[in-house]
Design a protein around this motif. Structure first.
Motif, PDB file in Angstrom:
ATOM      1  N   VAL A 290       0.855  -1.197   0.000  1.00 54.77           N
ATOM      2  CA  VAL A 290       0.000   0.000   0.000  1.00 54.77           C
ATOM      3  C   VAL A 290       0.893   1.250   0.000  1.00 54.77           C
ATOM      4  O   VAL A 290       1.837   1.349   0.791  1.00 54.77           O
ATOM      5  CB  VAL A 290      -0.930   0.002   1.232  1.00 54.77           C
ATOM      6  CG1 VAL A 290      -1.772   1.290   1.247  1.00 54.77           C
ATOM      7  CG2 VAL A 290      -1.819  -1.227   1.229  1.00 54.77           C
ATOM      8  N   ASP A 291       0.579   2.185  -0.897  1.00 57.74           N
ATOM      9  CA  ASP A 291       1.399   3.383  -1.018  1.00 57.74           C
ATOM     10  C   ASP A 291       1.269   4.300   0.194  1.00 57.74           C
ATOM     11  O   ASP A 291       2.264   4.802   0.719  1.00 57.74           O
ATOM     12  CB  ASP A 291       1.017   4.157  -2.290  1.00 57.74           C
ATOM     13  CG  ASP A 291       1.362   3.357  -3.552  1.00 57.74           C
ATOM     14  OD1 ASP A 291       2.307   2.527  -3.471  1.00 57.74           O
ATOM     15  OD2 ASP A 291       0.681   3.530  -4.576  1.00 57.74           O
ATOM     16  N   ASP A 292       0.018   4.558   0.633  1.00 56.33           N
ATOM     17  CA  ASP A 292      -0.208   5.481   1.754  1.00 56.33           C
ATOM     18  C   ASP A 292      -0.397   4.706   3.065  1.00 56.33           C
ATOM     19  O   ASP A 292      -1.367   4.910   3.792  1.00 56.33           O
ATOM     20  CB  ASP A 292      -1.417   6.374   1.480  1.00 56.33           C
ATOM     21  CG  ASP A 292      -2.667   5.564   1.171  1.00 56.33           C
ATOM     22  OD1 ASP A 292      -2.537   4.344   0.912  1.00 56.33           O
ATOM     23  OD2 ASP A 292      -3.775   6.140   1.222  1.00 56.33           O
ATOM     24  N   PHE A 295       0.550   3.162   9.870  1.00 52.72           N
ATOM     25  CA  PHE A 295       0.631   2.084  10.860  1.00 52.72           C
ATOM     26  C   PHE A 295      -0.576   2.073  11.795  1.00 52.72           C
ATOM     27  O   PHE A 295      -1.149   1.010  12.067  1.00 52.72           O
ATOM     28  CB  PHE A 295       1.903   2.225  11.685  1.00 52.72           C
ATOM     29  CG  PHE A 295       1.985   1.254  12.832  1.00 52.72           C
ATOM     30  CD1 PHE A 295       2.312  -0.078  12.614  1.00 52.72           C
ATOM     31  CD2 PHE A 295       1.719   1.666  14.142  1.00 52.72           C
ATOM     32  CE1 PHE A 295       2.371  -0.976  13.673  1.00 52.72           C
ATOM     33  CE2 PHE A 295       1.781   0.772  15.205  1.00 52.72           C
ATOM     34  CZ  PHE A 295       2.110  -0.558  14.959  1.00 52.72           C
ATOM     35  N   ARG A 296      -1.001   3.240  12.283  1.00 50.23           N
ATOM     36  CA  ARG A 296      -2.106   3.301  13.241  1.00 50.23           C
ATOM     37  C   ARG A 296      -3.383   2.735  12.646  1.00 50.23           C
ATOM     38  O   ARG A 296      -4.125   2.002  13.316  1.00 50.23           O
ATOM     39  CB  ARG A 296      -2.322   4.751  13.680  1.00 50.23           C
ATOM     40  CG  ARG A 296      -3.383   4.908  14.754  1.00 50.23           C
ATOM     41  CD  ARG A 296      -3.647   6.388  15.058  1.00 50.23           C
ATOM     42  NE  ARG A 296      -4.596   6.549  16.142  1.00 50.23           N
ATOM     43  CZ  ARG A 296      -5.913   6.402  16.001  1.00 50.23           C
ATOM     44  NH1 ARG A 296      -6.435   6.076  14.830  1.00 50.23           N
ATOM     45  NH2 ARG A 296      -6.705   6.582  17.055  1.00 50.23           N
ATOM     46  N   ASP A 297      -3.663   3.057  11.377  1.00 49.44           N
ATOM     47  CA  ASP A 297      -4.896   2.574  10.735  1.00 49.44           C
ATOM     48  C   ASP A 297      -4.897   1.051  10.605  1.00 49.44           C
ATOM     49  O   ASP A 297      -5.902   0.387  10.872  1.00 49.44           O
ATOM     50  CB  ASP A 297      -5.058   3.211   9.348  1.00 49.44           C
ATOM     51  CG  ASP A 297      -5.331   4.702   9.440  1.00 49.44           C
ATOM     52  OD1 ASP A 297      -5.714   5.156  10.546  1.00 49.44           O
ATOM     53  OD2 ASP A 297      -5.173   5.398   8.418  1.00 49.44           O
ATOM     54  N   TRP A 298      -3.758   0.509  10.193  1.00 48.58           N
ATOM     55  CA  TRP A 298      -3.708  -0.942   9.985  1.00 48.58           C
ATOM     56  C   TRP A 298      -3.656  -1.708  11.320  1.00 48.58           C
ATOM     57  O   TRP A 298      -4.160  -2.826  11.430  1.00 48.58           O
ATOM     58  CB  TRP A 298      -2.513  -1.312   9.106  1.00 48.58           C
ATOM     59  CG  TRP A 298      -2.784  -0.939   7.667  1.00 48.58           C
ATOM     60  CD1 TRP A 298      -2.329   0.158   7.007  1.00 48.58           C
ATOM     61  CD2 TRP A 298      -3.631  -1.641   6.764  1.00 48.58           C
ATOM     62  NE1 TRP A 298      -2.819   0.188   5.720  1.00 48.58           N
ATOM     63  CE2 TRP A 298      -3.621  -0.912   5.537  1.00 48.58           C
ATOM     64  CE3 TRP A 298      -4.379  -2.814   6.835  1.00 48.58           C
ATOM     65  CZ2 TRP A 298      -4.350  -1.326   4.426  1.00 48.58           C
ATOM     66  CZ3 TRP A 298      -5.089  -3.226   5.715  1.00 48.58           C
ATOM     67  CH2 TRP A 298      -5.069  -2.482   4.536  1.00 48.58           C
ATOM     68  N   LEU A 299      -3.068  -1.096  12.341  1.00 52.44           N
ATOM     69  CA  LEU A 299      -3.120  -1.710  13.678  1.00 52.44           C
ATOM     70  C   LEU A 299      -4.559  -1.730  14.175  1.00 52.44           C
ATOM     71  O   LEU A 299      -5.008  -2.730  14.766  1.00 52.44           O
ATOM     72  CB  LEU A 299      -2.230  -0.919  14.646  1.00 52.44           C
ATOM     73  CG  LEU A 299      -2.265  -1.397  16.110  1.00 52.44           C
ATOM     74  CD1 LEU A 299      -1.812  -2.852  16.231  1.00 52.44           C
ATOM     75  CD2 LEU A 299      -1.407  -0.498  16.999  1.00 52.44           C
ATOM     76  N   TYR A 300      -5.272  -0.639  13.930  1.00 51.59           N
ATOM     77  CA  TYR A 300      -6.680  -0.566  14.331  1.00 51.59           C
ATOM     78  C   TYR A 300      -7.485  -1.670  13.644  1.00 51.59           C
ATOM     79  O   TYR A 300      -8.297  -2.348  14.275  1.00 51.59           O
ATOM     80  CB  TYR A 300      -7.227   0.821  13.970  1.00 51.59           C
ATOM     81  CG  TYR A 300      -8.656   1.052  14.395  1.00 51.59           C
ATOM     82  CD1 TYR A 300      -8.974   1.239  15.736  1.00 51.59           C
ATOM     83  CD2 TYR A 300      -9.694   1.101  13.456  1.00 51.59           C
ATOM     84  CE1 TYR A 300     -10.284   1.465  16.135  1.00 51.59           C
ATOM     85  CE2 TYR A 300     -10.994   1.323  13.845  1.00 51.59           C
ATOM     86  CZ  TYR A 300     -11.289   1.499  15.188  1.00 51.59           C
ATOM     87  OH  TYR A 300     -12.585   1.710  15.579  1.00 51.59           O
ATOM     88  N   ARG A 301      -7.242  -1.888  12.357  1.00 56.14           N
ATOM     89  CA  ARG A 301      -7.947  -2.945  11.628  1.00 56.14           C
ATOM     90  C   ARG A 301      -7.566  -4.334  12.148  1.00 56.14           C
ATOM     91  O   ARG A 301      -8.403  -5.239  12.233  1.00 56.14           O
ATOM     92  CB  ARG A 301      -7.631  -2.828  10.137  1.00 56.14           C
ATOM     93  CG  ARG A 301      -8.271  -1.627   9.485  1.00 56.14           C
ATOM     94  CD  ARG A 301      -7.683  -1.311   8.130  1.00 56.14           C
ATOM     95  NE  ARG A 301      -8.267  -0.098   7.561  1.00 56.14           N
ATOM     96  CZ  ARG A 301      -7.697   0.631   6.622  1.00 56.14           C
ATOM     97  NH1 ARG A 301      -6.508   0.275   6.152  1.00 56.14           N
ATOM     98  NH2 ARG A 301      -8.300   1.711   6.159  1.00 56.14           N
TER      99      ARG A 301
END
Length: 472
Positions: A290-292, A295-301
């Motif tokens: 993923v270009d953008d 870390f916080r967003d993907w940890l949340y998911r």
């Protein structure tokens, strides 16, 4: 689940826990207090969570931010989160890392790390509430199972130092003599020392018809003495008695897992680590694709994935279903040896069972009266006059017969052990009992009685067969 010996003192019935209404102290039951204390942490966390969300939403307190806000949600989290984390740590120390406690701890702590404090508290609170519902269902099922334990004897009258003393059955030794009064339960297995006894063994055998036994016959704990005071020599310790084995069977029925339960348990051991590693993958692998990447967003998911993938619903629901089934069966007087037999029930296509006391109420009633050479009313007057002197359950059934019996009186009534009664009614010799009694007194019994399967009471008047009564 490890088996343990049943301790009679740990099995006090609910009625023994009650007390007088004027004993001068709090009348709240221990169960009510226990239930309130059990739910208190979840109630506290719920109130704190709702208050925190309301303050966040309405911005009621400008200073509700930073460490104050974190501290508020930590306080809300601890009552429901700490027990789960403690369970997870206990499992880890035993070498079992990947449990639902571990998953929930990671997911909620992760929510706190990324600043989603309300969600961290809410997830753990919902999990805790689910656990409470599970425990309540287990407790209810266990209560149903314990209802079967009313067959246990509470005390034994043992002969010591020339006097009978009331002690716990667990304290009686092999070879000691115990006394059982009318209506009491036999507390231990043993040999009958009295000449005869009539016992209700329904709690052990399901047979509602009393068992008449003679001296030196084997008697079993849990049977009820129906007639005179009897004495028994103890042959087994309480923990080895028939009633203790039944109690052990009831208490440990849930330890005998079904194939489905065993499969789910093994499946969870494989499934849970996979979920953990997939969550790690959800967090870090997108970095390479993923270009953008944030870390916080993907940890949340990944944390969301952990929560929704937690196998607790699957791991809990299957055993709880079996446990509830065992409890419901016990509530209706049906005892299963274990959960595996619930599965076996689904394959039954033919059921064979004893009728009396199983598909019927086990209460004796007169089914048929056959008087030979006598009018039925007069025949029954002789019979009821004799049975009036007996405490046998069949005698009680016969006494239910409607009739005027004021002019018929029995005297010189003797009970012949294992056979019946002998006496005189209005000057006539009367015999009432089984075929052995008739043969012993040279009374000819019609061959038609040999094909009768119900309980039968034979009657002879003046040394002649006078008829019979069928009891069912």
């Amino acid at each position: 689940m490890k088996k343990k010996k049943v301790n009679l003192r740990d099995l006090k019935p609910d009625s023994e826990a009650q007390h007088s209404h004027d004993d001068g102290h709090n009348h709240s039951s221990p169960d009510e207090i226990f239930n309130f204390r059990t739910y208190l942490p979840s109630i506290f966390s719920l109130v704190m969570l709702i208050a925190g969300i309301a303050i966040d939403y309405f911005d009621a307190f400008p200073h509700f931010s930073g460490w104050i806000r974190i501290l508020w949600y930590v306080i809300a989290y601890i009552p429901v989160g700490f027990p789960v984390m403690k369970e997870g740590w206990g499992s880890i120390k035993k070498g079992d890392f990947f449990t639902e406690f571990f998953l929930m701890s990671i997911a909620t702590i992760g929510a706190f790390i990324i600043g989603e404090y309300p969600e961290g508290v809410a997830v753990m609170l919902f999990y805790a509430v689910g656990e409470l519902f599970q425990n309540a269902a287990v407790k209810r099922a266990r209560g149903n199972i314990k209802a079967l334990l009313d067959v246990r004897p509470k005390e034994a009258n043992v002969l010591r130092d020339g006097d009978y003393k009331s002690v716990s059955p667990e304290d009686v030794n092999i070879g000691e003599k115990i006394q059982i009064r009318v209506g009491e339960k036999i507390p231990l297995d043993g040999l009958l020392l009295s000449e005869k006894a009539s016992l209700n063994t329904a709690a052990l055998t399901g047979e509602s018809k009393p068992d008449s036994i003679l001296k030196d016959a084997k008697v079993y704990a849990g049977s009820i003495n129906l007639e005179s005071v009897i004495e028994v020599e103890v042959t087994n310790k309480f923990e080895d008695s028939s009633i203790a084995r039944i109690l052990d069977l009831v208490q440990n029925a849930t330890a005998r897992k079904s194939k489905t339960e065993l499969f789910i348990r093994q499946f969870a051991r494989i499934y849970t680590p996979i979920v953990v590693f997939l969550a790690i993958g959800v967090t870090f692998l997108p970095y390479f694709f993923v270009d953008d990447y944030v870390f916080r967003d993907w940890l949340y998911r990944a944390l969301i994935f952990l929560v929704i993938s937690c196998p607790c619903a699957l791991v809990i629901s299957i055993p709880l279903g079996y446990f509830g089934g065992l409890g419901a069966a016990s509530k209706n007087g049906i005892l299963f040896k274990g959960a595996s037999f619930l599965d076996a029930m689904t394959k039954i296509n033919t059921l064979v069972m004893d009728k009396t006391g199983t598909v019927t109420k086990g209460v004796f009633k007169i089914k048929e009266i056959k008087a030979i050479g006598w009018e039925e009313p007069e025949f029954m007057k002789y019979l009821t006059a004799m049975e009036e002197k007996s405490t046998h359950p069949i005698a009680k059934a016969i006494m239910e017969y409607k009739g005027d019996n004021d002019d018929y009186h029995a005297r010189e009534v003797f009970e012949i052990a294992g056979k019946g009664l002998k006496g005189v009614v209005n000057g006539r010799a009367v015999l009432i009992g089984n075929k052995a009694l008739m043969i012993a007194n040279a009374i000819d019994v019609p061959t038609e009685t040999e094909s009768i399967v119900e309980s039968i009471v034979l009657v002879a008047i003046d040394n002649k067969f006078a008829g019979y009564v069928l009891i069912a």
